[in-house]
Design an enzyme around this catalytic site. Sequence first.
Site, PDB file in Angstrom:
ATOM      1  N   SER A   1      11.535  24.980  -0.641  1.00 14.34           N
ATOM      2  CA  SER A   1      12.840  25.527  -0.985  1.00 14.34           C
ATOM      3  C   SER A   1      13.091  26.800  -0.194  1.00 14.34           C
ATOM      4  O   SER A   1      12.175  27.606   0.022  1.00 14.34           O
ATOM      5  CB  SER A   1      12.906  25.830  -2.480  1.00 14.34           C
TER       6      SER A   1
ATOM      7  N   THR B   1       7.099  -0.035 -19.665  1.00 10.24           N
ATOM      8  CA  THR B   1       8.330  -0.806 -19.767  1.00 10.24           C
ATOM      9  C   THR B   1       9.360   0.122 -20.411  1.00 10.24           C
ATOM     10  O   THR B   1       9.004   0.937 -21.281  1.00 10.24           O
ATOM     11  CB  THR B   1       8.164  -2.074 -20.639  1.00 10.24           C
ATOM     12  N   HIS B   2      10.586   0.034 -19.956  1.00  2.54           N
ATOM     13  CA  HIS B   2      11.645   0.933 -20.442  1.00  2.54           C
ATOM     14  C   HIS B   2      11.278   2.403 -20.205  1.00  2.54           C
ATOM     15  O   HIS B   2      11.754   3.298 -20.907  1.00  2.54           O
ATOM     16  CB  HIS B   2      11.934   0.709 -21.937  1.00  2.54           C
TER      17      HIS B   2
ATOM     18  N   SER C   1      34.790   0.678  22.345  1.00  2.00           N
ATOM     19  CA  SER C   1      33.540   0.588  21.577  1.00  2.00           C
ATOM     20  C   SER C   1      32.309   0.980  22.379  1.00  2.00           C
ATOM     21  O   SER C   1      31.183   0.867  21.883  1.00  2.00           O
ATOM     22  CB  SER C   1      33.359  -0.842  21.052  1.00  2.00           C
TER      23      SER C   1
ATOM     24  N   GLN D   1      34.335  -6.237  15.603  1.00  2.00           N
ATOM     25  CA  GLN D   1      33.746  -5.097  16.308  1.00  2.00           C
ATOM     26  C   GLN D   1      33.046  -4.159  15.332  1.00  2.00           C
ATOM     27  O   GLN D   1      32.116  -3.436  15.697  1.00  2.00           O
ATOM     28  CB  GLN D   1      34.839  -4.337  17.074  1.00  2.00           C
TER      29      GLN D   1
ATOM     30  N   LYS E   1      28.848  -3.949  14.474  1.00  2.00           N
ATOM     31  CA  LYS E   1      27.763  -3.313  15.216  1.00  2.00           C
ATOM     32  C   LYS E   1      27.285  -2.005  14.606  1.00  2.00           C
ATOM     33  O   LYS E   1      26.080  -1.789  14.420  1.00  2.00           O
ATOM     34  CB  LYS E   1      28.169  -3.116  16.672  1.00  2.00           C
TER      35      LYS E   1
ATOM     36  N   ASN F   1       8.756  19.852  -2.639  1.00  2.00           N
ATOM     37  CA  ASN F   1       9.726  18.813  -2.973  1.00  2.00           C
ATOM     38  C   ASN F   1       9.389  17.453  -2.351  1.00  2.00           C
ATOM     39  O   ASN F   1       8.994  17.382  -1.182  1.00  2.00           O
ATOM     40  CB  ASN F   1      11.119  19.230  -2.519  1.00  2.00           C
TER      41      ASN F   1
ATOM     42  N   TYR G   1      37.696 -15.658  16.604  1.00  2.49           N
ATOM     43  CA  TYR G   1      37.318 -14.265  16.800  1.00  2.49           C
ATOM     44  C   TYR G   1      38.500 -13.354  16.472  1.00  2.49           C
ATOM     45  O   TYR G   1      39.648 -13.632  16.811  1.00  2.49           O
ATOM     46  CB  TYR G   1      36.860 -14.011  18.245  1.00  2.49           C
TER      47      TYR G   1
ATOM     48  N   ASN H   1      34.128 -12.973  23.771  1.00  4.80           N
ATOM     49  CA  ASN H   1      33.862 -13.465  22.422  1.00  4.80           C
ATOM     50  C   ASN H   1      32.481 -14.101  22.303  1.00  4.80           C
ATOM     51  O   ASN H   1      31.714 -13.786  21.384  1.00  4.80           O
ATOM     52  CB  ASN H   1      34.933 -14.478  22.007  1.00  4.80           C
TER      53      ASN H   1
END
Length: 461
Positions: free
Chosen positions: A283, A161-162, A27, A328, A331, A291, A323, A116
Site C-alpha cells: 500500500s 459448502t456455503h 483497422s 471487424q 479482432k 495485498n 460478410y 472477406n
Amino acid sequence: MPNKSSKLWSGRFSKKSAKLLSEFNDSLSFDKRLYKEDIEGSIAHAHGLSSAKVLTKKEASKIITTLKKIKSQIDKNGEKWFKENQNEDIHSAIENKLSSIIGDTGRKLHTGRSRNDQVATDIRLWTRNEIKEIILLLKKLRLTIINLSKKHYKTILPGYTHLQKAQAITLGHYLLAYEQKLKRDLERFTESIKRINVLPLGAGAVAGAGFKINRNLLATKLGFEKITENSIDAVSDRDFIAESLFNISLLGIHLSQWAEEMILWSTDEFNYITISDAYATGSSMMPQKKNPDIPELIRGKSGRFLGNLTAMLTVLKGLPMAYNKDLQEDKELIFDSVDQIKIILKITNEFLQNIKFNKEKMYKATQTGYLNATEVADYLTKKGIPFRSAHEITGKIIVYCIKNKKQLNNLTMDEWKRFNKEFNNDIIEKIKLESCVNTKKIHGGTAPEEVMKAVKRAEGK
C-alpha cells in the site's frame, strides 16, 4: 501505379474519403497483429494462382520472394514499418507495399480473392496458433497443480459448502478439484481446433472465386485439415471466435473461483496460505499491507472475458448474410481475451509454485465447526439405525455441544449414551479427523490413497 496507401476499392469513388471516415473505419491500428498470417495466406494464394495458371511461375516466385522480404522488414522494424505504410488495414498495407516494389505483378495477387475470405483465413490462422499456445500453458499449470496435490495428499483442512465448514478433506483432493476443471478446459480448447482449422480462402467475397484455384492445395500449404463447404458461410462464420471466447471465459471463471479462495485464505482470519513477497504488492499509505493483487486481478479479469464474449455474440446476433463490416469488431475482442488469459495462466503457475500452505493452521481449523458430525450419523447408520433418524440424533448432539461449548471429541461416554445406547467406546476413534478422511475410500473421494490414485490418473492424461 497506386501509392503505398491507396484504397483497394478506390476505382468506384469520385471523392477522397473523409478524414473522419478513415479514423472510424480503418483497422490497421489493431489488425496489424495479423501481418504474419496475412503474408502466409498471401504466399499460399500465390501458389494457388500459379497452379491455376493465373500467375506464371516466375510471377508467383517474385511475389512470394517479395512478401517474405516484407515480412522480414516488419519483423525488424515493427511499429516504424506500420507508420511508414499507413493504410486502411493490414491487407491493404501489405498489398500496396508489394505493388510499390514489384509493380503490376503485385497487383495480380488479389485475383480470385476478397478481403472477406482473406481476413477470415488470417484470423483462423492466428486463432489456431494462439489456442495451441493456451493449451501448452494450461498443461503446464495443470502439471503444477498435480505435483502440489501429490505433495499434499495427506494434508488435512476444512472442506466448505456455503462458505461454512462442512467436512474434513485433504489439500491434495481440493487441488485436484481444480485439476479436473482445467482438464475439461483443455478438452474444450483441444476439441475446438478442428472447427477452427477449416480453410475459407477461395470463398471470395460471397459467391466463391471465379478461377479454378485448388483449395485443397491452399489448405495443405496453410496446414488446414478441411476446406469450407459454402462460400456464404465461409466469409461470415465467426463461430470459432465465439467458441474461443466462451472457452476463455469459462477458464477465466474457473481461475476466478480459485483466486477468490486464495484471497480468503491469505487473510489473517484464515491464514491458510502465505503468498511469496515476489508475488504480492503493498500500500502507498499503509506500511503493513501485503495485498493479494494477483488473484484479485484474475478475479477481476473474468468479467472482462465475459464482456468480450457478450460483445461478440451481440455483434453476430442480427447480422444478415454474408460478410458485414460489423465483423471487424471480432479482432479486438479475441486479441484482448487471448492476451489476458495467456498472462493469467503464466502468473497463476508461478504464483502456485511459490505459495506456502500453512498446514498447521489448516489442521487447527478442522478442530472446530463439527466437521466430523456426518461420521457420527454414519456410525449410527452402520449400527442399523435409518440414516434419517441418525441424522436427527446427530443434530441434537450438535445442539447440545453448542449449548455446552463442547466439541464432539470432548463428549464423555455417558453423554454419548444419553443420546443413543448404540454409541460405544469406538466412537472416539471413528470421529478423529484422520479417520474421517480415511473412510472416504471411494473413487473420487478424499482419502489419501484415493488422492494418490487420482494423481496417477491425472498424470496419465
